[in-house]
Scaffold this active site. Structure first.
Site, PDB file in Angstrom:
ATOM      1  N   THR A  34       3.129   6.784 -11.660  1.00  0.00           N
ATOM      2  CA  THR A  34       2.195   7.790 -12.174  1.00  0.00           C
ATOM      3  C   THR A  34       2.779   8.446 -13.413  1.00  0.00           C
ATOM      4  OG1 THR A  34       1.169   8.223 -10.042  1.00  0.00           O
ATOM      5  CG2 THR A  34       1.098  10.003 -11.637  1.00  0.00           C
ATOM      6  N   ASN A  50       5.577  13.479   0.303  1.00  0.00           N
ATOM      7  CA  ASN A  50       4.336  14.246   0.478  1.00  0.00           C
ATOM      8  C   ASN A  50       4.149  14.760   1.902  1.00  0.00           C
ATOM      9  OD1 ASN A  50       3.285  14.104  -2.250  1.00  0.00           O
ATOM     10  ND2 ASN A  50       2.984  11.917  -1.868  1.00  0.00           N
ATOM     11  N   ARG A  58       0.443  -1.798  -0.173  1.00  0.00           N
ATOM     12  CA  ARG A  58       1.762  -1.166  -0.211  1.00  0.00           C
ATOM     13  C   ARG A  58       1.936  -0.275   1.012  1.00  0.00           C
ATOM     14  NH1 ARG A  58       4.783   2.954  -4.542  1.00  0.00           N
ATOM     15  NH2 ARG A  58       6.602   1.609  -4.832  1.00  0.00           N
ATOM     16  N   GLY A  81      10.870   0.401 -10.479  1.00  0.00           N
ATOM     17  CA  GLY A  81      10.021   1.477 -10.956  1.00  0.00           C
ATOM     18  C   GLY A  81      10.578   2.139 -12.199  1.00  0.00           C
ATOM     19  N   ARG A  82      11.350   3.184 -12.016  1.00  0.00           N
ATOM     20  CA  ARG A  82      11.818   3.985 -13.154  1.00  0.00           C
ATOM     21  C   ARG A  82      12.561   3.191 -14.220  1.00  0.00           C
ATOM     22  NH1 ARG A  82      13.477   9.602  -9.958  1.00  0.00           N
ATOM     23  NH2 ARG A  82      11.319  10.238  -9.530  1.00  0.00           N
ATOM     24  N   HIS A  85      -3.013   1.303  -2.020  1.00  0.00           N
ATOM     25  CA  HIS A  85      -1.940   2.270  -1.782  1.00  0.00           C
ATOM     26  C   HIS A  85      -2.107   2.851  -0.373  1.00  0.00           C
ATOM     27  CE1 HIS A  85       1.270   4.908  -2.500  1.00  0.00           C
ATOM     28  NE2 HIS A  85       0.885   5.510  -3.606  1.00  0.00           N
ATOM     29  N   ASN A 117       3.397   6.520   1.019  1.00  0.00           N
ATOM     30  CA  ASN A 117       3.798   7.781   0.385  1.00  0.00           C
ATOM     31  C   ASN A 117       2.989   9.002   0.807  1.00  0.00           C
ATOM     32  OD1 ASN A 117       5.584   6.110  -0.872  1.00  0.00           O
ATOM     33  ND2 ASN A 117       4.772   6.358  -2.938  1.00  0.00           N
ATOM     34  N   GLN A 174      -3.399  -0.539  -8.662  1.00  0.00           N
ATOM     35  CA  GLN A 174      -3.170   0.095  -7.362  1.00  0.00           C
ATOM     36  C   GLN A 174      -4.304   1.073  -7.069  1.00  0.00           C
ATOM     37  OE1 GLN A 174      -0.194   3.215  -6.458  1.00  0.00           O
ATOM     38  NE2 GLN A 174       0.741   1.708  -5.090  1.00  0.00           N
ATOM     39  N   TYR A 210      -0.225   9.413   1.377  1.00  0.00           N
ATOM     40  CA  TYR A 210      -1.593   9.592   0.879  1.00  0.00           C
ATOM     41  C   TYR A 210      -2.606   9.218   1.977  1.00  0.00           C
ATOM     42  CZ  TYR A 210       0.705  10.367  -3.569  1.00  0.00           C
ATOM     43  OH  TYR A 210       1.510  10.877  -4.555  1.00  0.00           O
TER      44      TYR A 210
END
Length: 367
Positions: free
Chosen positions: A25, A234, A226, A321-322, A174, A177, A98, A179
């Protein structure tokens, strides 16, 4: 011996290497949650990834939980994404979107008509989200009624159809995490007493219905999911039987013959050993009857770890990712074992091209 840099095929998807770009994101969509030309540049720069998985993209207006995240539920958003998929394909890349519904991880200022977010529960999460005012506490949700769940499934189905119209090679749902779908999965969050609460068979029902609907709409070969069995992201506290729950979920998904399952090992963006979990047992259930589905691993992988896990046949692809944020040419840097550029954390969320599309490749930095 298979290497991290070999091509592969899974479902209807092909990849020139075993390195995936994980969803990230970045909060840079335009007005109306429409993808921008700057986003097209960002993804095009990273098209050497074997597979790009886009930033999480809401399936409906109520699915939004953060400022300036893109949607995929109207024609203008579809057209914006089409510019991005065209740019990635022109560079020889593959890209899936996603699909996202944040559930209770939202704020009333981001919801249609200022309504409360929706979830499996009416209990508010302890956490913050990114709004026009900066980081604010998430709002108290309301529990979805039983008669509303079909429209949630329908929104996922339509978003998957929109993804194909937008030129994506496939979709990743998704379900991680903390959600919406995971808010139904975990008994630490889901306090329902109807057919979508209680035993794990009920809590898994919505995720399985969503995946079944998408497979019916666009085909299993273009569909993945995922999962993050133990992440505390979260305010997703541990399920009372995480292994049993996710073993069951994957057993239900395996017959669909999905193109891939993308697994977050440990705490998303954090420790890999946050809680005990047998990922090999999960993979064996996914592979039963679905030998062509790819197993994508994620979270804290170094070059050495990624090379090793693919060589041992313990994963089909490794998602980074990062490192992809500050290294648009990450695949080449990993290939030649070059140093990785440092990440500027101050420009992760929102803003301009700074810290987004201005990270140089190794060739550009050397020049």
């Amino acid at each position: 011996m298979t290497t991290l840099f070999d091509p592969t095929r899974f479902g209807d998807l092909t990849a020139t290497n075993r390195i995936a770009m994980a969803p990230l994101t970045r909060d840079r969509a335009g007005p109306g949650q429409v993808p921008t030309s700057m986003m097209a540049t960002y993804y095009e720069q990273r098209a050497s990834a074997g597979l790009i998985i886009t930033e999480a993209t809401q399936i409906s207006p109520e699915g939004q939980g953060y400022l300036d995240t893109p949607g995929l539920y109207n024609a203008e958003q579809v057209a914006g994404w089409r510019r991005i998929t065209d740019a990635v394909h022109a560079k020889g890349g593959k890209i899936v979107v996603q699909l996202w519904h944040v559930g209770r991880i939202s704020h009333v200022s981001l919801q249609p008509n200022g309504q409360p977010p929706v979830s499996s529960t009416a209990r508010r999460a302890i956490g913050k989200t990114f709004t026009a005012q900066g980081f604010e506490d998430v709002s108290a949700p309301r529990a979805l009624r039983l008669d509303e769940l079909p429209r949630i499934v329908a929104a996922y189905r339509q978003a998957a159809r929109n993804a194909i119209t937008a030129g994506f090679d496939g979709v990743e749902v998704h379900s991680a995490n903390g959600y919406l779908l995971e808010q139904f999965l975990r008994d630490s969050i889901n306090d329902r007493t109807d057919a979508y609460g209680g035993p794990k068979e009920n809590r898994a029902r919505l995720a399985v219905e969503v995946m079944t609907a998408i497979v019916e709409e666009i085909g299993a070969g273009r569909t993945g999911i995922r999962l993050s069995p133990v992440t505390p992201a979260n305010d997703a506290k541990q399920d009372s039987d995480a292994q049993g729950l996710f073993n069951y979920v994957v057993e239900q998904l395996a017959p669909l013959k999905l193109a891939f399952l993308h697994i977050v090992e440990g705490s998303t963006g954090g420790p890999r050993d946050v809680a005990p979990f047998d990922y090999a047992a999960l993979r064996s259930r996914f592979k039963q009857g679905n030998e062509h589905g790819a197993w994508i691993v994620n979270n804290g992988y170094t070059r050495a770890m990624a090379i090793d896990v693919v060589a041992k046949g313990e994963a089909d692809l490794v998602a980074f990712g990062r490192p992809f944020i500050s290294n648009p040419d990450l695949v080449e840097r990993l290939r030649i074992d070059a140093p990785l550029a440092a990440l500027n954390r101050n420009t992760l969320y929102g803003g301009s091209a700074a810290g987004y599309t201005d990270y140089p490749t190794l060739v550009e930095a050397t020049a």
